[in-house]
Design an enzyme around this catalytic site. Sequence first.
Site, PDB file in Angstrom:
ATOM      1  N   HIS A  54       0.840  -1.189   0.000  1.00 64.41           N
ATOM      2  CA  HIS A  54       0.000   0.000   0.000  1.00 64.41           C
ATOM      3  C   HIS A  54       0.881   1.247   0.000  1.00 64.41           C
ATOM      4  O   HIS A  54       1.936   1.280   0.637  1.00 64.41           O
ATOM      5  CB  HIS A  54      -0.951  -0.016   1.192  1.00 64.41           C
ATOM      6  CG  HIS A  54      -2.138  -0.897   0.962  1.00 64.41           C
ATOM      7  ND1 HIS A  54      -3.252  -0.889   1.752  1.00 64.41           N
ATOM      8  CD2 HIS A  54      -2.384  -1.797  -0.022  1.00 64.41           C
ATOM      9  CE1 HIS A  54      -4.137  -1.744   1.277  1.00 64.41           C
ATOM     10  NE2 HIS A  54      -3.630  -2.316   0.215  1.00 64.41           N
ATOM     11  N   GLU A  56       0.855   4.059   1.348  1.00 61.31           N
ATOM     12  CA  GLU A  56       1.191   4.725   2.610  1.00 61.31           C
ATOM     13  C   GLU A  56       2.417   4.077   3.257  1.00 61.31           C
ATOM     14  O   GLU A  56       3.288   4.770   3.793  1.00 61.31           O
ATOM     15  CB  GLU A  56       0.017   4.639   3.593  1.00 61.31           C
ATOM     16  CG  GLU A  56      -1.249   5.320   3.103  1.00 61.31           C
ATOM     17  CD  GLU A  56      -2.143   4.396   2.295  1.00 61.31           C
ATOM     18  OE1 GLU A  56      -1.625   3.461   1.636  1.00 61.31           O
ATOM     19  OE2 GLU A  56      -3.367   4.596   2.318  1.00 61.31           O
ATOM     20  N   CYS A  86      -6.367   2.506   4.401  1.00 61.76           N
ATOM     21  CA  CYS A  86      -7.100   1.346   4.912  1.00 61.76           C
ATOM     22  C   CYS A  86      -6.823   1.211   6.406  1.00 61.76           C
ATOM     23  O   CYS A  86      -5.969   1.907   6.958  1.00 61.76           O
ATOM     24  CB  CYS A  86      -6.690   0.078   4.165  1.00 61.76           C
ATOM     25  SG  CYS A  86      -5.065  -0.561   4.620  1.00 61.76           S
ATOM     26  N   CYS A  89      -3.027   0.342   7.239  1.00 64.84           N
ATOM     27  CA  CYS A  89      -2.126   1.477   7.023  1.00 64.84           C
ATOM     28  C   CYS A  89      -2.387   2.564   8.060  1.00 64.84           C
ATOM     29  O   CYS A  89      -1.445   3.163   8.579  1.00 64.84           O
ATOM     30  CB  CYS A  89      -2.299   2.050   5.620  1.00 64.84           C
ATOM     31  SG  CYS A  89      -1.632   0.975   4.344  1.00 64.84           S
TER      32      CYS A  89
HETATM   33 ZN   LIG Z   1      -3.458   0.282   3.250  1.00 62.33          ZN
END
Ligand SMILES: [Zn+2]
Length: 174
Positions: A54, A56, A86, A89
């Site tokens: 992801h 982030e 999400c 994260c």
């Molecule tokens: Zn995430």
Amino acid sequence: LCSLRIHRKTFLFHFRNLRWALGRHNTFLCYQVDRKEPASSALASQVLLETHLHAELCFLYWLHDYPVLFPSQHLHITWYVSWSPCCDCAEQVSAFLASHANVSLTIYAARLYYFWRTEYQEGLRKLQQEGARVRFKHCWENFVYPHDGRPLRPWKRLFNNCHFQANKLQKILQ
DNA sequence: ATTTTCAAT
Ligand SMILES: [Zn+2]
């Protein structure tokens, strides 16, 4: 994958703040890092698009390796993301903020990711608890090419959907 | 008020 700017066509698809954003199976993260307030002369600025990790977390790894993070110096991070973080994260980013009192983070999202799921809502609350600010704003002026100095031509319901997202977030955070 | 979205085929 990273680049300095995001193409207009990519921006118009991925950052469109639709309520039903079908087919946006990636998240773009444009970041800017400043010593104080966000300025035109940022310390660093880039666009991240990750497929395996992801975006982030990819940013956190980047920050870990980039010689910009010193305990004695304040750092302001600005993100423009097509999806909000999400729950996983959000947890990691919150933990990072908790352990780095000198870092502040502002997240400008196009859309809230899975906002009806409680664990994702909890993630947003954790971010808020650690001082992250989540807002809704696009990155047309600072990250999109070509825009020839012209303002973004608003798409249908851009402002309505901005308010929709902001209201959802407000309810989640209260 | 609802939704399917850092895919999974
Ligand atoms: Zn995430």
